[in-house]
Design a protein around this motif. Structure first.
Motif, mmCIF file in Angstrom:
data_model
loop_
_atom_site.group_PDB
_atom_site.id
_atom_site.type_symbol
_atom_site.label_atom_id
_atom_site.label_comp_id
_atom_site.label_asym_id
_atom_site.label_seq_id
_atom_site.Cartn_x
_atom_site.Cartn_y
_atom_site.Cartn_z
ATOM 1 N N VAL A 93 0.856 -1.186 0.000
ATOM 2 C CA VAL A 93 0.000 0.000 0.000
ATOM 3 C C VAL A 93 0.888 1.231 0.000
ATOM 4 N N ASN A 94 0.573 2.201 -0.877
ATOM 5 C CA ASN A 94 1.339 3.444 -0.955
ATOM 6 C C ASN A 94 0.410 4.637 -0.910
ATOM 7 N N MET A 95 0.787 5.643 -0.105
ATOM 8 C CA MET A 95 0.116 6.940 -0.081
ATOM 9 C C MET A 95 1.131 7.999 -0.489
ATOM 10 N N ASN A 96 0.696 8.936 -1.353
ATOM 11 C CA ASN A 96 1.631 9.919 -1.883
ATOM 12 C C ASN A 96 0.999 11.302 -1.919
ATOM 13 N N TYR A 97 1.812 12.304 -1.576
ATOM 14 C CA TYR A 97 1.429 13.709 -1.783
ATOM 15 C C TYR A 97 2.516 14.372 -2.609
ATOM 16 N N ARG A 98 2.109 15.171 -3.596
ATOM 17 C CA ARG A 98 3.065 15.850 -4.461
ATOM 18 C C ARG A 98 2.663 17.302 -4.648
ATOM 19 N N ASN A 132 7.692 15.797 -2.519
ATOM 20 C CA ASN A 132 7.038 14.494 -2.574
ATOM 21 C C ASN A 132 7.132 13.823 -1.217
ATOM 22 N N ILE A 133 6.017 13.322 -0.722
ATOM 23 C CA ILE A 133 5.986 12.571 0.532
ATOM 24 C C ILE A 133 5.326 11.222 0.242
ATOM 25 N N ASP A 134 6.006 10.146 0.612
ATOM 26 C CA ASP A 134 5.499 8.790 0.377
ATOM 27 C C ASP A 134 5.485 8.013 1.677
ATOM 28 N N ILE A 172 8.678 5.555 5.319
ATOM 29 C CA ILE A 172 8.174 6.892 5.035
ATOM 30 C C ILE A 172 9.348 7.729 4.573
ATOM 31 N N LYS A 173 9.109 8.539 3.548
ATOM 32 C CA LYS A 173 10.192 9.364 3.030
ATOM 33 C C LYS A 173 9.630 10.675 2.507
ATOM 34 N N ALA A 174 10.488 11.674 2.463
ATOM 35 C CA ALA A 174 10.135 12.988 1.933
ATOM 36 C C ALA A 174 11.294 13.487 1.088
ATOM 37 N N ASP A 175 10.983 13.993 -0.106
ATOM 38 C CA ASP A 175 11.983 14.531 -1.029
ATOM 39 C C ASP A 175 11.555 15.934 -1.443
ATOM 40 N N TYR A 176 12.525 16.854 -1.455
ATOM 41 C CA TYR A 176 12.233 18.231 -1.864
ATOM 42 C C TYR A 176 13.288 18.691 -2.861
ATOM 43 N N GLN A 215 14.463 22.189 -5.376
ATOM 44 C CA GLN A 215 14.279 23.621 -5.604
ATOM 45 C C GLN A 215 15.399 24.147 -6.498
ATOM 46 N N PRO A 216 15.126 25.202 -7.273
ATOM 47 C CA PRO A 216 16.196 25.817 -8.055
ATOM 48 C C PRO A 216 17.206 26.496 -7.132
ATOM 49 N N LEU A 217 18.469 26.456 -7.510
ATOM 50 C CA LEU A 217 19.522 27.103 -6.742
ATOM 51 C C LEU A 217 20.707 27.393 -7.656
ATOM 52 N N LYS A 218 20.999 28.676 -7.838
ATOM 53 C CA LYS A 218 22.189 29.100 -8.581
ATOM 54 C C LYS A 218 22.283 28.411 -9.947
ATOM 55 N N LYS A 219 21.240 28.556 -10.752
ATOM 56 C CA LYS A 219 21.184 27.979 -12.097
ATOM 57 C C LYS A 219 21.152 26.456 -12.098
ATOM 58 N N GLY A 220 20.972 25.855 -10.945
ATOM 59 C CA GLY A 220 20.894 24.408 -10.855
ATOM 60 C C GLY A 220 19.688 23.981 -10.047
ATOM 61 N N LYS A 221 19.679 22.750 -9.614
ATOM 62 C CA LYS A 221 18.585 22.215 -8.809
ATOM 63 C C LYS A 221 19.162 21.458 -7.613
ATOM 64 N N LEU A 222 18.710 21.856 -6.429
ATOM 65 C CA LEU A 222 19.126 21.224 -5.184
ATOM 66 C C LEU A 222 18.012 20.309 -4.700
ATOM 67 N N GLY A 223 18.368 19.079 -4.380
ATOM 68 C CA GLY A 223 17.412 18.133 -3.827
ATOM 69 C C GLY A 223 17.920 17.583 -2.513
ATOM 70 N N TYR A 224 17.006 17.393 -1.575
ATOM 71 C CA TYR A 224 17.395 16.779 -0.307
ATOM 72 C C TYR A 224 16.173 16.061 0.266
ATOM 73 N N GLY A 225 16.456 15.122 1.158
ATOM 74 C CA GLY A 225 15.349 14.347 1.703
ATOM 75 C C GLY A 225 15.789 13.423 2.810
ATOM 76 N N VAL A 226 14.801 12.785 3.434
ATOM 77 C CA VAL A 226 15.039 11.842 4.523
ATOM 78 C C VAL A 226 14.145 10.629 4.310
ATOM 79 N N LYS A 227 14.531 9.526 4.940
ATOM 80 C CA LYS A 227 13.760 8.303 4.824
ATOM 81 C C LYS A 227 13.980 7.437 6.057
ATOM 82 N N LEU A 228 12.908 6.779 6.478
ATOM 83 C CA LEU A 228 12.975 5.777 7.541
ATOM 84 C C LEU A 228 12.320 4.508 7.015
ATOM 85 N N SER A 229 13.041 3.390 7.063
ATOM 86 C CA SER A 229 12.471 2.112 6.659
ATOM 87 C C SER A 229 12.656 1.096 7.773
ATOM 88 N N ASP A 230 11.678 0.228 7.920
ATOM 89 C CA ASP A 230 11.684 -0.768 8.992
ATOM 90 C C ASP A 230 11.226 -2.101 8.401
#
Length: 808
Positions: free
Chosen positions: A370-375, A385-387, A432-436, A438-453
């Motif tokens: 089962v997957n729940m997602n918000y974008r 994105n949150i999954d 559960i994980k979250a990814d974000y 955003q544009p930064l200095k002519k590029g794209k910065l991505g960061y996120g966290v995840k917990l798996s059990d």
């Protein structure tokens, strides 16, 4: 972990809020000459000075639009919509407040066709920056194959004698199914892959050097089996029916339904597979100067049901929520008959004993995810994105092993030794994980966290059958519970330095805590193994465009491959009367460093050179158990390293003849010193290849010839060459809505393999042949709407997320 998630969400919302300061918006509505709203028109705001694009968006179902994040200045608006002439507004000035316009009127394009039908043929292989995509539907000869057979056809991928998936002759690749890691390994994974039919699979993605955004598990990268999902407007679907005819007939069928409108996309599919597959094995072994010559005739019966249902709700042009549930129920029954001739090597009387065995292994598997997602995604490039995922896997397996010994050259009476093994398995996965981004200095910065059990509960109950009664063998029965929790965080940055140079840098940290707890009837010193470790995984890539025809890419990643729960259980498992297996609770994770340099010429010819080095590679060894039996166990060597050279060519020879060829060559060295003087310093030089020729004839006829080949290679064992050639024909009719495919696999009956080894006092020479020669027939019918509305596709970004590997 909750705090990390909260911090990420707060930072993401703060970034979104900051972007609104000192920026303004324009509002309006689009109508036609009859004063009716025009839904989903494209709104493009251009700077008046140089006509450059400032912002773009899509009108909603009522024709309304709001384009925000605009600085003060002079602009004009361009509006485009299917069936209407392009519209351009007068220049206006945005000063210190939002502007709301009167409705804009667009004129109908009288030249527009009454119906727009988009037809696009996917190539067989797509070479992208970070992955190679094998589009299953583009191959006629993939008809009726299961997922394990499709992997054998994928570029650079092999499937060995034990149905393990290899890349460059090495295990360690992580298998994902529809973007989520599979909890299974070994025979459980092979069973799952064999229950998946090509009719339900859209593509297979091979990612050898994933970025920091992806899980670090899998020292040779990730293979994602992407399932089908319809993306068309309206109500539509397809029906597929297939049959395979070899030694025995096999059948499959599936139905795929999709309904999509302005706000909701509802989708679902169901698939059924049923059949029996035959194989034959010759296993010659010498142990303590005794020869064991085994002939095995096996059969694998399988009935499986696969289903998926889901929903995406488009709140507005920026926000989407969704969920999906997919499950699989399968009944397997593997087994067969074998006869083993036992006698002294070089003896004048070679067969002093004969062992007759009949094995039956019924097994029921259930898998539910089962997957729940918000974008959230806006036109400035910000995306959140949150999954949340929850999955269960259960297996109920029983193995019946009746054995009879006969002594043809003596007066010794025959006798029987019968066994029963029951092995229930329960696996639970939560993440559960979250990814974000955003544009930064002519590029794209991505960061996120995840917990798996992950929790894996495995019971091994062994019974001796005495006087038709099952008596538990307490020396070999146990319960093994393995839990693993991984905390992960990453940052990844992509930027175009100029027109020629692109750069990507990433760093991922993972803290792993695992606990293996053994409960058994007899005392065991290894009843608990508790491990905690923190790892950092850097990655990077740099691309250089030499010219329009030449592109270079250099990438690097550090990966980890954690031991499976089966290989950590220290107790014994009886494979058959003469062969056991046992786990090793002291197995260490494998750590790999991978480098790859790739050159692409005209988007058709791709050449890459790679190097990898892995510490503590785990290999399977066949060791003496006692005077007459052997056992399998996983052990860590010191290291393995190797080089690879890959070449792929996809091109049109003529308008009607398309060719794809992939050739991979590699060299490996395996080095390790074990106890009792056992040492390995093995080297190999090997290659594998696959190719396909497609001939497009008149009246919607297509002919296809394809094949694959693996040269001999060596790890611990010397593996024989393998390969097949397939031929197929396809016909489209009923206005291209119906497709009939007929293929004949393994034309030259070469589908066979084997290996031999000689170490630790055990000599093995094994050959096998499977039911590879088959006639396969498949009929597919597509029904409902065939239209793809470009505005809707641009408005909804959920397809992009679903077509990416999401590590959770």
């Amino acid at each position: 972990m909750k705090n990390l998630l909260l911090v990420l969400l707060l930072v993401s919302m703060a970034q979104l809020a900051r972007a609104q300061n000192n920026l303004y918006a324009i509002k309006g509505q689009v109508k036609n000459q009859q004063n009716e709203v025009v839904s989903f028109a494209t709104i493009a705001v251009h700077a008046a000075g140089d006509s450059s694009l400032a912002k773009a968006d899509i009108a909603d179902e009522n024709g309304g639009f709001k384009v925000g994040n605009l600085k003060t200045g002079r602009y004009f608006i361009k509006i485009s919509a299917v069936g209407f002439n392009p519209f351009r507004s007068p220049v206006f000035e945005l000063v210190d407040r939002d502007i709301e316009f009167q409705p804009f009127t667009v004129l109908a394009d009288t030249r527009q066709l009454s119906e727009v039908k988009v037809v696009a043929a996917k190539p067989l292989i797509e070479v992208q920056n970070d992955k190679i995509v094998f589009n299953v539907e583009a191959s006629i000869n993939s008809t009726g194959l299961n997922a394990l057979e499709l992997l054998q056809k994928s570029p650079g991928v092999q499937v060995d004698k034990d149905e393990n998936v290899l890349v460059k002759g090495k295990a360690g690749v992580r298998i994902f199914i529809d973007g989520r890691p599979s909890p299974m390994s070994g025979k459980d994974l092979a069973s799952t892959l064999k229950s998946m039919n090509s009719a339900d699979i859209e593509a297979i993605e091979v990612i050898t050097n994933p970025s920091a955004k992806y899980d670090a598990a899998g020292d040779l990268g990730i293979i994602n089996i992407r399932l089908k999902k319809n993306k068309k407007i309206g109500t539509n679907g397809n029906l597929s029916l297939g049959g395979m005819f070899g030694i025995t007939p096999k059948y499959n069928g599936s139905v795929n339904l999709n309904h999509r409108d302005k706000k909701v996309n509802i989708f679902g599919n169901y698939g059924y597979n049923q059949g029996a597959w035959h194989n034959r094995t010759l296993d010659d072994q010498i142990l303590n100067n005794i020869a064991y010559n085994k002939t095995w005739r096996g059969i694998w019966r399988d009935t499986s049901h696969n289903a998926k249902v889901g929903l995406d709700y488009f709140i507005n042009s920026k926000n989407t929520i969704g969920f999906n549930v997919n499950g699989r129920v399968s009944n397997h029954n593997g087994g067969g008959e074998s006869q083993t001739l036992i006698g002294k090597r070089y003896s004048a009387v070679p067969d002093s004993a004969i062992l007759d065995s009949r094995t039956s292994n019924p097994e029921k598997n259930k898998n539910l995810n089962v997957n729940m997602n918000y974008r959230y995604a806006d036109t400035t490039g910000r995306e959140l994105n949150i999954d949340a995922d929850y999955g269960i896997f259960t297996s109920r397996g029983i193995s019946y092993q009746p054995n009879t010994y006969e002594f043809p050259n003596s007066d010794r009476p025959s006798f029987s030794r019968n066994f029963v093994t029951k092995t229930p398995v329960d696996i639970t996965i939560k993440s559960i994980k979250a990814d974000y981004e955003q544009p930064l200095k002519k590029g794209k910065l991505g960061y996120g966290v995840k917990l798996s059990d992950v929790k894996s509960d495995n019971t091994f109950d062994f019974f001796n059958v005495l006087n038709d009664a099952e008596v538990r063998d307490i020396e070999r029965s146990n319960n093994f519970v393995y839990t693993e929790r991984v905390y992960a965080a990453y940052a990844n940055y992509n930027v175009s330095l100029n027109k020629k140079w692109d750069l990507q840098l990433g760093l991922r940290a993972e803290r792993t805590k695992s606990l293996g707890k053994l409960t058994s009837y007899k005392q065991n010193d290894l009843d608990k193994v508790d491990t905690t470790y923190l790892n950092v995984f850097p990655s990077g890539a740099i691309s250089y465009k030499l010219s329009d025809n030449h592109n270079l890419n250099l990438n690097y990643s550090r990966r980890i491959n954690r031991p499976s729960y089966q290989n950590l259980n220290p107790f014994e498992y009886r494979v058959d009367e003469l062969v056991y297996s046992k786990g090793n609770p002291f197995l260490r994770p494998e750590y790999a460093n991978n480098f790859k340099l790739t050159h692409v010429y005209k988007g058709k010819l791709t050449t890459s050179v790679g190097y990898w080095r892995t510490r503590f590679p785990a290999v399977g060894l066949r060791m003496p158990y006692d005077a007459s039996r052997t056992y399998f166990i996983e052990r860590n060597l010191d290291y393995t390293q190797g080089f690879s050279l890959d070449m792929s060519l996809a091109t049109d020879i003529t308008k009607w003849w398309n060719v794809y060829v992939n050739v991979s060559g590699y060299t490996n060295v395996w080095r390790g010193d074990l106890e009792n003087g056992l040492s390995f310093n093995n080297r190999t030089l090997a290659a594998n290849a696959n190719a396909q020729s497609t001939f497009k004839l008149k009246k919607n006829w297509t002919i296809e010839l394809s094949g694959w080949y693996n040269s001999p290679y060596r790890r611990i064992d010397y593996n024989r060459a393998m390969g097949t050639v397939d031929a197929g024909v396809q016909k489209k009719f009923m206005k291209d809505n119906a497709t009939l495919k007929v293929s004949f696999t393994d034309v030259f009956h070469t589908g066979r393999g084997g290996y031999h080894s000689d170490y630790a006092g055990v000599y093995t020479n094994l050959r096998f042949k499977w039911e590879s020669q088959q006639l396969r027939v498949n009929f597919t019918y597509r029904f409902g709407s065939n239209e793809i509305k470009a505005a809707r596709n641009r408005r909804n970004g959920s397809e992009d997320e679903l077509n990416r590997i999401k590590g959770g």
